[in-house]
Design a protein around this motif. Structure first.
Motif, PDB file in Angstrom:
ATOM      1  N   CYS A 234       1.023  -0.922   0.515  1.00 47.87           N
ATOM      2  CA  CYS A 234      -0.210  -0.398  -0.484  1.00 47.87           C
ATOM      3  C   CYS A 234       0.774   1.267  -0.016  1.00 47.87           C
ATOM      4  O   CYS A 234       0.565   2.117  -0.227  1.00 47.87           O
ATOM      5  N   VAL A 235       1.987   1.223   0.584  1.00 45.23           N
ATOM      6  CA  VAL A 235       3.258   2.346   1.038  1.00 45.23           C
ATOM      7  C   VAL A 235       3.475   3.047  -0.417  1.00 45.23           C
ATOM      8  O   VAL A 235       2.723   3.932  -0.722  1.00 45.23           O
ATOM      9  N   PRO A 236       4.437   1.796  -1.535  1.00 43.57           N
ATOM     10  CA  PRO A 236       4.100   2.209  -2.654  1.00 43.57           C
ATOM     11  C   PRO A 236       3.096   3.639  -3.698  1.00 43.57           C
ATOM     12  O   PRO A 236       3.651   3.464  -4.782  1.00 43.57           O
ATOM     13  N   MET A 237       1.946   2.140  -3.603  1.00 42.77           N
ATOM     14  CA  MET A 237       1.017   2.354  -4.332  1.00 42.77           C
ATOM     15  C   MET A 237       0.447   4.031  -3.660  1.00 42.77           C
ATOM     16  O   MET A 237      -0.032   4.311  -4.970  1.00 42.77           O
ATOM     17  N   PHE A 238       0.631   3.542  -2.484  1.00 43.12           N
ATOM     18  CA  PHE A 238      -0.056   5.448  -2.003  1.00 43.12           C
ATOM     19  C   PHE A 238       0.785   6.587  -2.748  1.00 43.12           C
ATOM     20  O   PHE A 238       0.286   7.171  -2.980  1.00 43.12           O
ATOM     21  N   LEU A 239       1.497   6.347  -2.490  1.00 40.48           N
ATOM     22  CA  LEU A 239       2.740   7.310  -2.980  1.00 40.48           C
ATOM     23  C   LEU A 239       2.982   7.387  -4.954  1.00 40.48           C
ATOM     24  O   LEU A 239       3.257   8.545  -5.205  1.00 40.48           O
ATOM     25  N   ALA A 361      -5.694   1.878  -2.054  1.00 35.89           N
ATOM     26  CA  ALA A 361      -4.977   3.239  -1.651  1.00 35.89           C
ATOM     27  C   ALA A 361      -4.097   4.231  -2.891  1.00 35.89           C
ATOM     28  O   ALA A 361      -4.439   4.920  -2.809  1.00 35.89           O
ATOM     29  N   GLY A 362      -4.171   3.363  -4.041  1.00 36.29           N
ATOM     30  CA  GLY A 362      -4.233   3.909  -4.812  1.00 36.29           C
ATOM     31  C   GLY A 362      -4.448   4.784  -5.114  1.00 36.29           C
ATOM     32  O   GLY A 362      -3.910   5.985  -5.932  1.00 36.29           O
ATOM     33  N   ALA A 363      -5.694   4.896  -5.025  1.00 31.32           N
ATOM     34  CA  ALA A 363      -7.225   5.165  -6.023  1.00 31.32           C
ATOM     35  C   ALA A 363      -7.417   6.377  -4.939  1.00 31.32           C
ATOM     36  O   ALA A 363      -7.413   7.250  -5.695  1.00 31.32           O
ATOM     37  N   ALA A 364      -7.060   6.572  -3.474  1.00 32.83           N
ATOM     38  CA  ALA A 364      -7.283   7.466  -2.311  1.00 32.83           C
ATOM     39  C   ALA A 364      -6.105   8.059  -2.791  1.00 32.83           C
ATOM     40  O   ALA A 364      -6.759  10.040  -2.124  1.00 32.83           O
TER      41      ALA A 364
END
Length: 414
Positions: A234-239, A361-364
């Motif tokens: 989730c961390v790298p996808m969010f970033l 997470a990446g969408a948010a």
């Protein structure tokens, strides 16, 4: 973002080979073309956000939906890939999905309002999510002896797709008819891939139909290791998706021209290729994970700090450090899935859960950054949010352990 958690869970059962084999080079070319097409939308849109927003009078929150909606659709529609392949077979399902992708992208030539543009983004994202789940079986069939290498090439080609799309978006807009043409040109590439795959089937080298049996995959929601793997992803996808969506706008907000802003985005994406190609093989040489993971997370955090403090003065080192760290963290997340899994079937369960949560997470991320920009009047606070998430991600080092499970033969899958 250039990574896909489903690749970690390649099919457990061998796929029956057809009488005629596809050449290795042609199969690899199809893998590369697929990866490029499955991520182009995330490169072509961000450099065009300012001009689209000006023409259609979009707020930053509305503009963020052009990136957030397709990512969320990827998460929601991923299970559709299994449903289609159980009826049609993998390559036939991919042909149908890629044809729909091409039509959806070409339809943007005629769009003059924000709602149809966002709807088309959602349709494209849904196709990407469903298609992504089919790639492991595609690789296992056409490249059974090169699964690991093909998986790495596929991951790299997705990053390459973002970079190519970002680098060509502004020139196509300036010289070939505007932002609608730039958004739509990738539909031609998708339909060209469809034609190539139809040609493969016409020569008798296609994949056989599936046996028609439906298999349910339960998510390991009660397992701590599954939540840990999901957090690592989730961390790298969010970033990654947040920075890709807003990096050009941040630079332009601080006086950098649109062409140079797009170039910095290409560098941000291009340096990810370096980390993906170098760090993942490194994990094959050592069972330790903390040192490699610490390196990429510290690089990402430092890069985001530079972009938050001085976007104009430190644009180049900020983009390079952030890209290297985020790209490396994404590829290491795939390794973490393999480390924690006890069998290929278990990897599929972990991948399914991490895909659902990480794409969400990446969408948010782009949406939250756009909304925060509207509230504060600039993108600076949005990048401070990314810095905070990256810094918090360093805490995941506590749960990372040597890859002891990889010593078992059941985990030797790519």
């Amino acid at each position: 973002m250039a990574t896909d958690p489903t690749v970690a869970g390649a099919p457990a059962h061998p796929v029956r080979q057809p009488a005629r084999r596809l050449s290795t080079w042609l199969a690899l070319a199809l893998v590369v073309a697929t990866g490029v097409n499955l991520r182009a939308i995330f490169g072509v849109t961000p450099p065009l956000v300012p001009v689209i927003s000006d023409e259609l009078s979009l707020s930053a929150t509305e503009a963020s939906l052009l990136t957030s909606v397709p990512i969320l659709a990827m998460a929601v529609c991923a299970p559709l890939g299994h449903a289609l392949t159980s009826r049609l077979g993998t390559d036939r399902a991919m042909i149908a999905l890629l044809a729909l992708l091409g039509v959806a992208e070409l339809s943007r030539l005629m769009m003059d309002a924000v709602v149809p543009l966002i709807v088309s983004a959602g349709l494209i994202g849904g196709v990407l999510g469903a298609t992504s789940t089919l790639v492991p079986a595609f690789i296992a069939h056409y490249l059974p002896r090169l699964r690991g290498m093909a998986t790495g090439i596929y991951s790299t080609s997705m990053a390459l797709g973002v970079g190519l799309a970002a680098g060509t978006a502004q020139p196509v807009t300036d010289h070939l008819g505007g932002w609608r043409v730039a958004l739509s040109v990738w539909g031609v590439a998708a339909l060209a891939l469809v034609a190539a795959m139809i040609g493969v089937r016409a020569t008798g080298r296609g994949m056989p139909r599936a046996d028609g049996r439906r298999r349910r995959v339960s998510l390991p929601l009660r397992e701590k290791r599954a939540w840990f793997v999901s957090a690592v992803y989730c961390v790298p996808m969010f970033l990654g998706f947040g920075v890709i969506a807003w990096l050009p706008s941040l630079f332009m907000e601080h006086g950098i021209g649109s062409g140079l802003a797009a170039f910095y985005l290409v560098l941000f994406q291009g340096v990810q290729l370096v980390s993906m190609l170098t760090l993942t093989p490194l994990t094959d040489r050592t069972p330790k994970r903390r040192g490699v993971f610490a390196t990429v997370m510290l690089a990402a955090t430092l890069g985001l700090l530079l972009l938050s403090l001085q976007p104009h003065a430190w644009a180049l080192p900020g983009a390079l450090l952030a890209g290297f760290g985020i790209g490396g963290a994404s590829s290491l997340a795939l390794v973490t899935v393999q480390d924690e899994a006890t069998s290929p079937e278990d990897a599929t369960r972990l991948s399914a859960m991490s895909m659902l949560l990480s794409f969400t997470a990446g969408a948010a991320s782009p949406f939250l950054m756009g909304a925060l920009s509207d509230l504060t009047g600039g993108l600076g606070p949005s990048f401070w949010l990314c810095f905070a998430v990256s810094a918090a991600g360093i805490l995941l080092l506590v749960g990372m352990h040597p890859a002891e499970r990889r010593t078992h033969s059941t985990t030797s899958f790519s």
